[in-house]
Design an enzyme around this catalytic site. Structure first.
Site, PDB file in Angstrom:
ATOM      1  N   ARG B 109     -11.285  18.206   4.628  1.00  0.00           N
ATOM      2  CA  ARG B 109     -12.196  17.127   5.054  1.00  0.00           C
ATOM      3  C   ARG B 109     -11.405  16.018   5.720  1.00  0.00           C
ATOM      4  O   ARG B 109     -11.859  15.441   6.710  1.00  0.00           O
ATOM      5  CB  ARG B 109     -12.996  16.609   3.852  1.00  0.00           C
ATOM      6  CG  ARG B 109     -14.244  15.840   4.228  1.00  0.00           C
ATOM      7  CD  ARG B 109     -14.037  14.336   4.339  1.00  0.00           C
ATOM      8  NE  ARG B 109     -13.447  13.801   3.145  1.00  0.00           N
ATOM      9  CZ  ARG B 109     -12.452  12.919   3.154  1.00  0.00           C
ATOM     10  NH1 ARG B 109     -11.962  12.452   4.284  1.00  0.00           N
ATOM     11  NH2 ARG B 109     -11.920  12.501   2.024  1.00  0.00           N
ATOM     12  N   PHE B 148      -4.265   8.874  13.512  1.00  0.00           N
ATOM     13  CA  PHE B 148      -4.623   7.456  13.581  1.00  0.00           C
ATOM     14  C   PHE B 148      -3.521   6.644  12.933  1.00  0.00           C
ATOM     15  O   PHE B 148      -3.231   6.832  11.750  1.00  0.00           O
ATOM     16  CB  PHE B 148      -5.947   7.287  12.822  1.00  0.00           C
ATOM     17  CG  PHE B 148      -6.470   5.889  12.696  1.00  0.00           C
ATOM     18  CD1 PHE B 148      -7.259   5.338  13.700  1.00  0.00           C
ATOM     19  CD2 PHE B 148      -6.249   5.145  11.540  1.00  0.00           C
ATOM     20  CE1 PHE B 148      -7.806   4.056  13.558  1.00  0.00           C
ATOM     21  CE2 PHE B 148      -6.787   3.861  11.397  1.00  0.00           C
ATOM     22  CZ  PHE B 148      -7.567   3.329  12.408  1.00  0.00           C
ATOM     23  N   PRO B 153       4.988   1.246   6.723  1.00  0.00           N
ATOM     24  CA  PRO B 153       5.726   1.321   5.459  1.00  0.00           C
ATOM     25  C   PRO B 153       5.557   0.051   4.618  1.00  0.00           C
ATOM     26  O   PRO B 153       5.422   0.133   3.408  1.00  0.00           O
ATOM     27  CB  PRO B 153       7.184   1.502   5.897  1.00  0.00           C
ATOM     28  CG  PRO B 153       7.097   2.146   7.240  1.00  0.00           C
ATOM     29  CD  PRO B 153       5.842   1.620   7.878  1.00  0.00           C
ATOM     30  N   HIS B 155       3.096  -2.366   5.256  1.00  0.00           N
ATOM     31  CA  HIS B 155       1.771  -2.969   5.414  1.00  0.00           C
ATOM     32  C   HIS B 155       0.682  -1.929   5.239  1.00  0.00           C
ATOM     33  O   HIS B 155       0.375  -1.174   6.163  1.00  0.00           O
ATOM     34  CB  HIS B 155       1.647  -3.674   6.771  1.00  0.00           C
ATOM     35  CG  HIS B 155       2.595  -4.818   6.892  1.00  0.00           C
ATOM     36  ND1 HIS B 155       3.864  -4.665   7.395  1.00  0.00           N
ATOM     37  CD2 HIS B 155       2.483  -6.116   6.496  1.00  0.00           C
ATOM     38  CE1 HIS B 155       4.489  -5.829   7.334  1.00  0.00           C
ATOM     39  NE2 HIS B 155       3.674  -6.720   6.789  1.00  0.00           N
ATOM     40  N   ARG B 263     -14.832   5.788   6.122  1.00  0.00           N
ATOM     41  CA  ARG B 263     -15.139   5.523   4.717  1.00  0.00           C
ATOM     42  C   ARG B 263     -16.534   6.029   4.373  1.00  0.00           C
ATOM     43  O   ARG B 263     -16.780   6.512   3.267  1.00  0.00           O
ATOM     44  CB  ARG B 263     -15.062   4.016   4.431  1.00  0.00           C
ATOM     45  CG  ARG B 263     -13.652   3.501   4.456  1.00  0.00           C
ATOM     46  CD  ARG B 263     -13.624   1.976   4.554  1.00  0.00           C
ATOM     47  NE  ARG B 263     -12.256   1.493   4.518  1.00  0.00           N
ATOM     48  CZ  ARG B 263     -11.916   0.226   4.692  1.00  0.00           C
ATOM     49  NH1 ARG B 263     -12.849  -0.694   4.910  1.00  0.00           N
ATOM     50  NH2 ARG B 263     -10.651  -0.139   4.641  1.00  0.00           N
ATOM     51  N   GLU B 383      -7.805   4.720   3.056  1.00  0.00           N
ATOM     52  CA  GLU B 383      -8.997   4.115   3.674  1.00  0.00           C
ATOM     53  C   GLU B 383      -9.539   2.960   2.837  1.00  0.00           C
ATOM     54  O   GLU B 383     -10.738   2.831   2.622  1.00  0.00           O
ATOM     55  CB  GLU B 383     -10.096   5.175   3.861  1.00  0.00           C
ATOM     56  CG  GLU B 383      -9.582   6.412   4.551  1.00  0.00           C
ATOM     57  CD  GLU B 383     -10.011   6.475   5.985  1.00  0.00           C
ATOM     58  OE1 GLU B 383     -10.772   5.598   6.423  1.00  0.00           O
ATOM     59  OE2 GLU B 383      -9.579   7.418   6.673  1.00  0.00           O
ATOM     60  N   THR B 385      -8.021   0.827  -0.694  1.00  0.00           N
ATOM     61  CA  THR B 385      -7.849   1.262  -2.080  1.00  0.00           C
ATOM     62  C   THR B 385      -9.081   0.883  -2.896  1.00  0.00           C
ATOM     63  O   THR B 385      -9.909   0.059  -2.482  1.00  0.00           O
ATOM     64  CB  THR B 385      -6.626   0.576  -2.724  1.00  0.00           C
ATOM     65  OG1 THR B 385      -6.925  -0.815  -2.838  1.00  0.00           O
ATOM     66  CG2 THR B 385      -5.362   0.766  -1.893  1.00  0.00           C
ATOM     67  N   ASP B 387      -9.173  -0.972  -5.395  1.00  0.00           N
ATOM     68  CA  ASP B 387      -9.156  -2.416  -5.670  1.00  0.00           C
ATOM     69  C   ASP B 387      -9.579  -3.229  -4.461  1.00  0.00           C
ATOM     70  O   ASP B 387     -10.304  -4.224  -4.593  1.00  0.00           O
ATOM     71  CB  ASP B 387      -7.745  -2.853  -6.120  1.00  0.00           C
ATOM     72  CG  ASP B 387      -7.418  -2.361  -7.523  1.00  0.00           C
ATOM     73  OD1 ASP B 387      -8.369  -1.949  -8.221  1.00  0.00           O
ATOM     74  OD2 ASP B 387      -6.232  -2.379  -7.901  1.00  0.00           O
TER      75      ASP B 387
END
Lengths: 245, 404
Positions: B109, B148, B153, B155, B263, B383, B385, B387
């Site tokens: 997917r 994409f 690393p 950011h 998302r 995509e 987190t 949080d």
């Protein structure tokens, strides 16, 4: 070449089968219908043949409006157009007569069915249709090719296979291993929206067959496992309990 | 490692008998076309993915040969208009396709999500007419594969701090920097890359494989999404022709718009993984006997199964409604965050509970449970987190930004 593929909607193989009207009618409530898998093979092979030799595939279904999702799927798989004969078929002869009547003004080089539908398993429509059309029948084919004005097909026969040649037009019925059924793609599903689906009426009264009752097969019995070390016990049970030996 | 895919397909043919739970008759909310799309992708997954996926994950092999099939069945950009090679379908169709692919495997997917939502979508939305005509039809068939590049690393959740730059030096556009955790990177033909322009604003460019100074080293030893190829994008003074700059957007809105589309697809995909775990758990609870009875007859197992079905049903309704909002162009980023966050966590919990029901068997490759569980650990992080989506919702509710 133009090919007619006869498509029967059948209950999905996982359907729980029940009956209504005093066990004289199959209960279609909540049942998911699919294209008869043998018909799907016929359709796929018909598309392969027209892709190679030109022409187009028409699908025909005998059934009420509720069968249209199945017809749309056949169009999504790649048939160019469809005919629905608007009647609820009683038996194989009724189905064959309805198809024969609906295509009386059309000509096809090949008329392709599944070897049988997986619901009633009569396996008769192909033969009856060939008789009504006055054509030869290549029944239960596992391969089919077109060479000039003939078809060359491999048929399953008792204990083996035979390879036969027959002039077009004719009727053929598809057996498994004919090809890998084609899965519709999203583009095909979009295009199916706008493809032609002709509804023709078939009103001949037909009541040759009357369904008296249906019964489900007996439930699977319990399994008794016997330790290989006690094979003698198996013989005793087969003799004393099952009275088979 | 080379796998004999044909032998696997022959060996495991017809073994996948998945049927989705539909406790609230959500199917009645779908059109015949939606159901046909879903069933077609499911049939394709059963034929092409299910027989090979366990071996692919065990050996960490991306099955390159499926790309053509994914394109043929229409999983690359189903929501992109047909004139550019996409499917021209609505967002519910797109969601259902993602659900079925992830029912097979999150890695498969992911490959399709990236291609459709993160490569085709930005080119469609922000690209010039020439860029659309040049890339989209080939991306739709899989002839071109894309990736994409946003995360770096240093950011991840804070893409605004990115260090990749596109500088105009003597009339030439020069790309420098590196991107990390990029699905499809190792084999991608093109990369949609986000970089800071001279004015400090984020800008999108299309980098092509073969451009001097552009490399894509593969990320190895993942314990998750093992059937998907992940890598880095490294740009060392790569000259980008002006015609490869996406003209339609400036600022972080560009990449964030793409992420909304992806998302949304993930929120459906997670349902697929959850359904696969649930279905396996129901079957196992009926087959496995302990204390002289099937374990499904015990209250604690029934509790697990009942809660799984409850959560799947809620997620189905959530996605269906979100899909109708997407179709009307009304879905907000916060609504998408809610669905992505809820559904991925839901799927991960179901995978864990299903693992308990399967007992020790649940840790083996005989069942799909641990594969889904390990995959979902990536899905809950990428995509946006778990949080960060919470904070997006918090900001929506209070108007206060709690990110920094």
């Amino acid at each position: 070449m133009n090919i007619l593929v006869c498509v029967s909607p059948v209950p999905d193989t996982t359907t729980k089968i029940t009956f209504v009207d005093n066990n004289t009618k199959f209960n279609t409530e909540g049942v998911q219908f699919i294209i008869n898998p043998y018909d799907e093979l016929a359709l796929t092979r018909a598309l392969e043949l027209t892709e190679k030799h030109g022409g187009e595939v028409t699908v025909i279904t005998v059934g009420t409006a509720g069968t249209e999702p199945v017809i749309r799927k056949a169009l999504a798989i790649g048939a160019a157009k469809a005919i629905r004969v608007n009647c609820d078929p009683v038996d194989s002869l009724h189905t064959a007569q309805a198809i024969h009547s609906a295509i009386s003004n059309e000509s096809f080089d090949l008329i392709f069915t599944g070897r049988e539908s997986i619901d009633y398993n009569s396996g008769q429509v192909a033969g009856l249709l060939a008789e009504l059309l006055g054509m030869g029948l290549l029944n239960i084919v596992t391969s089919i090719e077109v060479e000039g004005s003939d078809v060359i097909a491999t048929r399953d026969i008792d204990g083996g296979k035979e390879k036969v040649s027959h002039p077009l037009p004719c009727v053929a019925s598809a057996q498994k291993d004919l090809c890998e059924p084609r899965i519709p793609n999203m583009r095909g599903i979009m295009q199916a929206r706008t493809k032609q689906l002709n509804v023709v009426e078939y009103a001949d009264a037909y009541n040759d067959t009357e369904y008296l009752s249906y019964d489900l097969p007996p439930a699977k019995g319990a399994v008794k496992l016997i330790d290989p070390a006690n094979a003698g016990e198996l013989i005793d049970l087969l003799r004393s309990e099952k009275k088979l030996i | 490692m080379t796998l004999d895919f044909n032998a696997l397909k022959e060996e495991k043919k017809g073994q996948d008998t998945f049927q989705h739970p539909d406790f609230y008759a959500v199917d009645d909310l779908l059109t015949e076309e939606h159901k046909l799309i879903r069933d077609s992708v499911r049939d394709w997954v059963k034929r092409e993915i299910s027989p090979i996926i366990e071996a692919c994950c065990q050996e960490a092999v991306f099955p390159h040969h499926i790309i053509k099939g994914l394109g043929e069945v229409g999983c690359f950009g189903p929501q992109i208009p047909a004139e550019y090679g996409g499917g021209g379908l609505d967002y519910i169709s797109y969601g259902l396709a993602m659900q079925e692919l992830e029912r097979g495997d999150s890695g498969i997917r992911s490959t399709a999500s990236v291609q459709g939502s993160l490569v085709m979508y930005p080119i469609y939305k922000f690209g010039s007419e020439e860029q659309k005509r040049k890339y989209l039809p080939k991306l739709a068939t899989g002839e071109y594969m894309g990736c994409f590049g946003l995360t770096e690393p240093d950011h991840g959740s804070d893409p605004g701090g990115m260090r990749t730059t596109l500088k105009n030096i003597n009339g030439k556009y020069i790309l420098n920097g590196s991107k990390m955790w990029i699905s499809n990177a190792p084999f991608a033909d093109i990369a949609v890359v986000w970089a800071k322009a001279d004015d400090g604003k984020v800008i999108g460019v299309i980098a092509e494989r073969g451009m001097k100074g552009f490399t894509t080293p593969e990320t190895h030893n993942k314990w998750s999404l093992r059937a998907s190829a992940t890598g880095e994008l490294v740009f060392d003074n790569v000259e980008i022709p002006e015609e490869n700059i996406l003209p339609g957007v400036r600022g972080l809105k560009g990449p964030l718009t793409c992420l909304n589309s992806a998302r949304y697809g993930i929120s459906w995909g997670a349902i697929g993984a959850a359904m696969d775990c649930y279905e396996s758990a129901v079957k196992y609870s009926k087959q496995r006997h302990q204390f002289g009875k099937p374990i499904g007859s015990f209250q604690l197992q029934q509790k697990k199964l009942a809660e799984m079905l409850t959560e799947i049903t809620k997620a189905q309704l959530l996605c269906w409604r979100l899909g109708t909002l997407m179709n009307d162009g009304k879905a907000t980023p916060a609504q998408i965050s809610l669905a992505k966050r809820n559904n991925v966590a839901m799927a991960l919990n179901i995978a864990r509970e299903a693992r308990q029901i399967h007992g020790a068997m649940g840790i083996t490759g005989e069942y799909p449970i641990m594969r889904h569980m390990a995959n979902l650990e990536s899905v809950i992080t990428y995509e946006g987190t778990h949080d960060i989506h919470l904070l997006i919702l918090g900001m929506e509710i209070t108007g206060e930004n709690a990110f920094a």
